[in-house]
Design a protein around this motif. Structure first.
Motif, PDB file in Angstrom:
ATOM      1  N   GLU A  68      -5.719  14.473 -15.568  1.00  0.00           N
ATOM      2  CA  GLU A  68      -6.746  14.055 -14.611  1.00  0.00           C
ATOM      3  C   GLU A  68      -7.817  15.131 -14.438  1.00  0.00           C
ATOM      4  OE1 GLU A  68      -7.169  11.069 -12.777  1.00  0.00           O
ATOM      5  OE2 GLU A  68      -5.786  10.408 -14.334  1.00  0.00           O
ATOM      6  N   SER A  81       0.824  -1.203   0.000  1.00  0.00           N
ATOM      7  CA  SER A  81       0.000   0.000   0.000  1.00  0.00           C
ATOM      8  C   SER A  81       0.865   1.262   0.000  1.00  0.00           C
ATOM      9  CB  SER A  81      -0.920  -0.002   1.214  1.00  0.00           C
ATOM     10  OG  SER A  81      -1.647   1.183   1.294  1.00  0.00           O
ATOM     11  N   TYR A 100       0.312  14.958 -15.847  1.00  0.00           N
ATOM     12  CA  TYR A 100      -0.627  13.980 -15.315  1.00  0.00           C
ATOM     13  C   TYR A 100      -1.771  14.673 -14.579  1.00  0.00           C
ATOM     14  CZ  TYR A 100      -2.527  10.148 -12.559  1.00  0.00           C
ATOM     15  OH  TYR A 100      -3.365   9.250 -11.975  1.00  0.00           O
ATOM     16  N   ALA A 132       3.295  10.345  -9.360  1.00  0.00           N
ATOM     17  CA  ALA A 132       2.513  10.699 -10.541  1.00  0.00           C
ATOM     18  C   ALA A 132       1.853  12.061 -10.363  1.00  0.00           C
ATOM     19  CB  ALA A 132       1.457   9.638 -10.817  1.00  0.00           C
ATOM     20  N   LEU A 133       1.433  12.380  -9.147  1.00  0.00           N
ATOM     21  CA  LEU A 133       0.787  13.668  -8.909  1.00  0.00           C
ATOM     22  C   LEU A 133       1.781  14.829  -8.928  1.00  0.00           C
ATOM     23  CD1 LEU A 133      -1.837  12.729  -6.192  1.00  0.00           C
ATOM     24  CD2 LEU A 133      -2.258  13.362  -8.568  1.00  0.00           C
ATOM     25  N   GLU A 139       2.334   1.673  -3.439  1.00  0.00           N
ATOM     26  CA  GLU A 139       1.323   2.177  -4.369  1.00  0.00           C
ATOM     27  C   GLU A 139       1.060   3.662  -4.151  1.00  0.00           C
ATOM     28  OE1 GLU A 139      -3.421   1.558  -4.768  1.00  0.00           O
ATOM     29  OE2 GLU A 139      -2.226  -0.274  -4.652  1.00  0.00           O
ATOM     30  N   LEU A 140       0.975   4.069  -2.893  1.00  0.00           N
ATOM     31  CA  LEU A 140       0.745   5.482  -2.600  1.00  0.00           C
ATOM     32  C   LEU A 140       1.944   6.343  -2.980  1.00  0.00           C
ATOM     33  CD1 LEU A 140      -1.142   5.226   0.800  1.00  0.00           C
ATOM     34  CD2 LEU A 140      -2.079   5.914  -1.410  1.00  0.00           C
ATOM     35  N   SER A 141       3.147   5.805  -2.846  1.00  0.00           N
ATOM     36  CA  SER A 141       4.338   6.553  -3.268  1.00  0.00           C
ATOM     37  C   SER A 141       4.345   6.746  -4.778  1.00  0.00           C
ATOM     38  CB  SER A 141       5.601   5.809  -2.838  1.00  0.00           C
ATOM     39  OG  SER A 141       5.676   5.731  -1.442  1.00  0.00           O
ATOM     40  N   GLU A 142       3.934   5.703  -5.506  1.00  0.00           N
ATOM     41  CA  GLU A 142       3.841   5.827  -6.962  1.00  0.00           C
ATOM     42  C   GLU A 142       2.789   6.858  -7.341  1.00  0.00           C
ATOM     43  OE1 GLU A 142       3.045   1.909  -8.332  1.00  0.00           O
ATOM     44  OE2 GLU A 142       5.069   1.176  -7.861  1.00  0.00           O
ATOM     45  N   ARG A 143       1.671   6.850  -6.623  1.00  0.00           N
ATOM     46  CA  ARG A 143       0.602   7.822  -6.882  1.00  0.00           C
ATOM     47  C   ARG A 143       1.089   9.240  -6.587  1.00  0.00           C
ATOM     48  NH1 ARG A 143      -3.840   9.345  -9.427  1.00  0.00           N
ATOM     49  NH2 ARG A 143      -5.374  10.319  -8.110  1.00  0.00           N
ATOM     50  N   GLU A 144       1.849   9.391  -5.498  1.00  0.00           N
ATOM     51  CA  GLU A 144       2.390  10.714  -5.158  1.00  0.00           C
ATOM     52  C   GLU A 144       3.362  11.186  -6.233  1.00  0.00           C
ATOM     53  OE1 GLU A 144       4.656  12.958  -1.469  1.00  0.00           O
ATOM     54  OE2 GLU A 144       4.910  10.804  -1.734  1.00  0.00           O
TER      55      GLU A 144
END
Length: 131
Positions: free
Chosen positions: A76, A56, A72, A66-67, A59-64
């Protein structure tokens, strides 16, 4: 011929003492062994939870990451929030064969509580054809 045969008992006092000692040892080891097994199960459960948490976090680090990318975020905002630049014109195309139309047609015309109250009224009123 003058000898009388003496029958030995099947359970001697030494065998009885040995049986008691073995039982005491078995009982003294039962509780620690049970606790050991329970702790091993708990450790395995915690390791699985840790692996899920690490996934988790990854995944959140990858999302961060990307943000942090402006392209991106812009993509979005355009797709999810329908944002556009001031000089652009946005169009939203609604297709007539979507599932939303089928759900709207299948939706009841009256609220759920009206149907519920009607069923309660019908349950309270006796029917003549029941007898």
């Amino acid at each position: 011929m003058g000898r009388t045969s003496r029958v030995r008992p099947t359970l001697t006092s030494r065998a009885a003492i040995l049986a008691v000692v073995v039982c005491v040892i078995a009982l003294s080891l039962a509780y620690p062994l049970r606790e050991y097994i329970l702790q091993r199960a708990q450790i395995a459960e915690l390791q699985e939870e840790r692996a899920r948490m690490e996934a988790s976090v990854r995944e959140l680090s990858e999302r961060e990451a990307a943000l942090d990318d402006d392209e991106y975020v812009e993509q979005e905002a355009r797709t999810r929030l329908h944002y556009q630049y001031p000089d652009e014109t946005a169009y939203i195309v609604i297709r007539p064969d979507t599932d939303a139309d089928a759900e709207a047609e299948a939706a009841p015309s009256e609220p759920w509580f009206t149907a519920l109250w009607r069923s309660v009224d019908e349950a309270d009123s006796p029917r003549d054809d029941a007898f």
